[in-house]
Design an enzyme around this catalytic site. Structure first.
Site, PDB file in Angstrom:
ATOM      1  N   ARG A   1       0.822  -1.218   0.000  1.00  0.00           N
ATOM      2  CA  ARG A   1       0.000   0.000   0.000  1.00  0.00           C
ATOM      3  C   ARG A   1       0.857   1.270   0.000  1.00  0.00           C
ATOM      4  O   ARG A   1       0.426   2.298  -0.543  1.00  0.00           O
ATOM      5  CB  ARG A   1      -0.958  -0.011   1.189  1.00  0.00           C
ATOM      6  CG  ARG A   1      -2.100  -0.975   0.970  1.00  0.00           C
ATOM      7  CD  ARG A   1      -2.989  -1.091   2.166  1.00  0.00           C
ATOM      8  NE  ARG A   1      -4.221  -1.772   1.827  1.00  0.00           N
ATOM      9  CZ  ARG A   1      -5.044  -2.299   2.702  1.00  0.00           C
ATOM     10  NH1 ARG A   1      -4.766  -2.227   3.994  1.00  0.00           N
ATOM     11  NH2 ARG A   1      -6.151  -2.888   2.316  1.00  0.00           N
TER      12      ARG A   1
ATOM     13  N   LYS B   1     -15.704 -17.738   5.164  1.00  0.00           N
ATOM     14  CA  LYS B   1     -17.129 -17.976   5.389  1.00  0.00           C
ATOM     15  C   LYS B   1     -18.047 -17.657   4.224  1.00  0.00           C
ATOM     16  O   LYS B   1     -17.872 -16.650   3.551  1.00  0.00           O
ATOM     17  CB  LYS B   1     -17.569 -17.123   6.570  1.00  0.00           C
ATOM     18  CG  LYS B   1     -16.997 -17.582   7.877  1.00  0.00           C
ATOM     19  CD  LYS B   1     -17.567 -16.720   8.951  1.00  0.00           C
ATOM     20  CE  LYS B   1     -17.284 -17.289  10.320  1.00  0.00           C
ATOM     21  NZ  LYS B   1     -17.820 -16.408  11.337  1.00  0.00           N
TER      22      LYS B   1
ATOM     23  N   GLY C   1      -6.913  -8.030   1.247  1.00  0.00           N
ATOM     24  CA  GLY C   1      -5.712  -7.663   2.001  1.00  0.00           C
ATOM     25  C   GLY C   1      -4.839  -8.844   2.368  1.00  0.00           C
ATOM     26  O   GLY C   1      -3.638  -8.879   2.066  1.00  0.00           O
TER      27      GLY C   1
ATOM     28  N   GLY D   1     -12.015  -5.188   1.699  1.00  0.00           N
ATOM     29  CA  GLY D   1     -13.437  -4.888   1.891  1.00  0.00           C
ATOM     30  C   GLY D   1     -13.972  -3.935   0.842  1.00  0.00           C
ATOM     31  O   GLY D   1     -15.113  -4.078   0.376  1.00  0.00           O
TER      32      GLY D   1
HETATM   33  P1  AMP Z   1     -11.473 -14.091   3.983  1.00  0.00           P
HETATM   34  O1  AMP Z   1     -11.041 -12.941   4.850  1.00  0.00           O
HETATM   35  O2  AMP Z   1     -12.910 -14.403   4.045  1.00  0.00           O
HETATM   36  O3  AMP Z   1     -10.923 -14.005   2.574  1.00  0.00           O
HETATM   37  O4  AMP Z   1     -10.820 -15.372   4.650  1.00  0.00           O
HETATM   38  C1  AMP Z   1      -9.446 -15.549   4.807  1.00  0.00           C
HETATM   39  C2  AMP Z   1      -9.250 -16.662   5.793  1.00  0.00           C
HETATM   40  O5  AMP Z   1      -9.905 -17.848   5.359  1.00  0.00           O
HETATM   41  C3  AMP Z   1      -7.806 -17.024   5.981  1.00  0.00           C
HETATM   42  O6  AMP Z   1      -7.397 -16.612   7.246  1.00  0.00           O
HETATM   43  C4  AMP Z   1      -7.809 -18.553   5.862  1.00  0.00           C
HETATM   44  O7  AMP Z   1      -7.070 -19.198   6.873  1.00  0.00           O
HETATM   45  C5  AMP Z   1      -9.265 -18.913   6.000  1.00  0.00           C
HETATM   46  N1  AMP Z   1      -9.568 -20.201   5.373  1.00  0.00           N
HETATM   47  C6  AMP Z   1      -9.326 -20.571   4.120  1.00  0.00           C
HETATM   48  N2  AMP Z   1      -9.673 -21.857   3.922  1.00  0.00           N
HETATM   49  C7  AMP Z   1     -10.139 -22.336   5.088  1.00  0.00           C
HETATM   50  C8  AMP Z   1     -10.614 -23.590   5.531  1.00  0.00           C
HETATM   51  N3  AMP Z   1     -10.698 -24.635   4.702  1.00  0.00           N
HETATM   52  N4  AMP Z   1     -11.024 -23.715   6.806  1.00  0.00           N
HETATM   53  C9  AMP Z   1     -10.955 -22.663   7.633  1.00  0.00           C
HETATM   54  N5  AMP Z   1     -10.491 -21.442   7.284  1.00  0.00           N
HETATM   55  C10 AMP Z   1     -10.084 -21.271   6.023  1.00  0.00           C
END
Ligand code: AMP
Length: 397
Positions: A37, A199, A355, A378
């Site tokens: 950044r 999620k 990020g 975001g």
């Molecule tokens: P996001 O901020 O929604 O893009 O999520 C990023 C996070 O998703 C990272 O910290 C990863 O560790 C987590 N993540 C990715 N795959 C999995 C998984 N199979 N189970 C749990 N967490 C996950």
């Protein structure tokens, strides 16, 4: 209404107040993990300093401190910016008040002063008008270059604009809006979105929106287990959001009705414990035994994903394929980064954002590994989801 650009503006003799996004990823000790950044803000800062007698006052937030917290001081960021930019950057321990104002007036021509973390004051996120007015005293003209904050309605990017005659968009803000807008337009023959992360509930709006804009939606990360569960699969101890099962079923049937493809992994790397040096297993997505966590996508999935990605003309990527922070589960994400680099080299359009993801794969992608690497996690999601970009709107009015 077009947003005025810094391109042709005359900054001569002016104190230029620039809202940057220096919200850099930090490790648990507060050390800076990635300076992307900072690097991406330099074209704007260099442009301003081209004009005779101009001076720069930088304002930014860092992290989510509750009140004043030395761990989130921007002083270390000032030092890092000096190293990268090879230019003196002074630091002021507050962003408002008499001292801050006086230092803005005393700043010599070509001087650069970074003010302390905006979020040490809760008025920043409340978009409090008195706070915005205090900040505005620091400059004669306002430039917003903080794309990462553009989806928020804060004092430093929205409230502040009322107090300036000239509110301009910096190069990074302009470039991000243009690149993401371009990726969403229908000009590409075959478009694909690759979405991972933790999620479904965080990304359901994004998935719905993307499904209307692309031909193929490829899914990885923690959300795939809710998809598997929704269609009768066994997910073991993997991340499962029962409350999202209905939404997932709706999404799948909407895809079927509209002739869009949703591609899921076929095999999964699992483990009984989530840690380094643990034993791993390869399981079918739909049959993960009890006690095992699904943590990355497997080899067959990688080649399946690669086939689809190589056929697309444009690819939008958000979110990791697995729990990449732990090395046995980082392969899927790293493999996808190599693939994006390969298709970009072959002239395909690629947009990568988020990020955490950039911190993880930035070194693989390098500078030319994607057509556009977004600095806003975001903000990029909000823009794709069609939510208001308050910071950008404020510059227009
Ligand atoms: P996001 O901020 O929604 O893009 O999520 C990023 C996070 O998703 C990272 O910290 C990863 O560790 C987590 N993540 C990715 N795959 C999995 C998984 N199979 N189970 C749990 N967490 C996950």
């Amino acid at each position: 209404m077009l947003i005025p650009s810094i391109r042709d503006y005359d900054f001569s003799q002016k104190r230029v107040l620039v809202r940057v996004d220096f919200n850099l990823p930090l490790d648990s000790k507060g050390e800076i993990l990635d300076s992307t950044r900072l690097i991406r803000s330099l074209p704007t800062l260099d442009r301003i300093l081209e004009d005779e007698g101009s001076r720069i006052l930088l304002i930014s937030h860092l992290g989510r401190p509750k009140g004043i917290d030395p761990k989130y001081s921007l002083e270390g960021v000032a030092r890092r910016l000096e190293e990268i930019w090879k230019r003196r950057v002074s630091f002021c321990s507050s962003c408002i008040g008499t001292e801050a104002h006086q230092r803005s007036l005393d700043l010599p021509a070509k001087g650069v002063l970074l003010m302390e973390n905006l979020r040490f004051h809760e008025d920043e996120t409340k978009n409090e008008s008195g706070f915005a007015k205090e900040l505005a005293r620091l400059g004669d003209v306002f430039v917003d270059d903080a794309f990462g904050n553009a989806h928020r309605k804060h004092a430093s990017n929205v409230g502040i604009t009322k107090f300036f005659q000239d509110n301009l968009a910096g190069y990074l803000l302009e470039e991000e809006m243009k690149a993401i807008g371009h990726a969403l337009k229908n000009s590409h023959a075959k478009k694909l979105a690759l979405v991972g992360g933790a999620k479904v509930s965080d990304k359901i709006l994004l998935l719905q929106r993307l499904l209307d804009r692309v031909d193929t939606l490829v899914l990885g990360g923690g959300m795939v287990y809710t998809f598997s569960y929704a269609t009768g699969g066994r997910v073991g101890s993997s991340l499962l959001e029962r409350e999202s099962v209905g939404l997932v079923r709706d999404l799948l049937s909407h895809a079927q009705k509209t002739g869009k493809e949703i591609i899921l992994p076929v095999d999964i790397v699992t483990a009984r414990e989530i840690r380094e040096n643990t034993d791993t297993f390869l399981r079918p997505l739909y049959d993960i035994p009890d006690g095992e966590y699904g943590l990355d996508i497997g080899e067959k999935s990688l080649s399946r994903f690669a086939d689809h990605i190589r056929q697309a003309r444009a690819v939008i990527w958000n979110g990791p394929m697995g729990m990449f922070e732990i090395s046995p589960f980082s392969r899927g994400t790293r493999y996808m980064a190599e693939l994006i680099k390969e298709i970009t080299r072959r002239g395909r359009y690629s947009l990568v954002g988020g990020g955490d993801l950039i911190a993880a794969i930035g070194s693989i992608l390098g500078k030319a590994g994607a057509t556009h690497i977004s600095t806003g996690g975001g903000a990029m999601l909000a823009f794709i989801e069609g939510k208001p970009m308050y910071g950008v709107e404020a510059l227009r009015s």
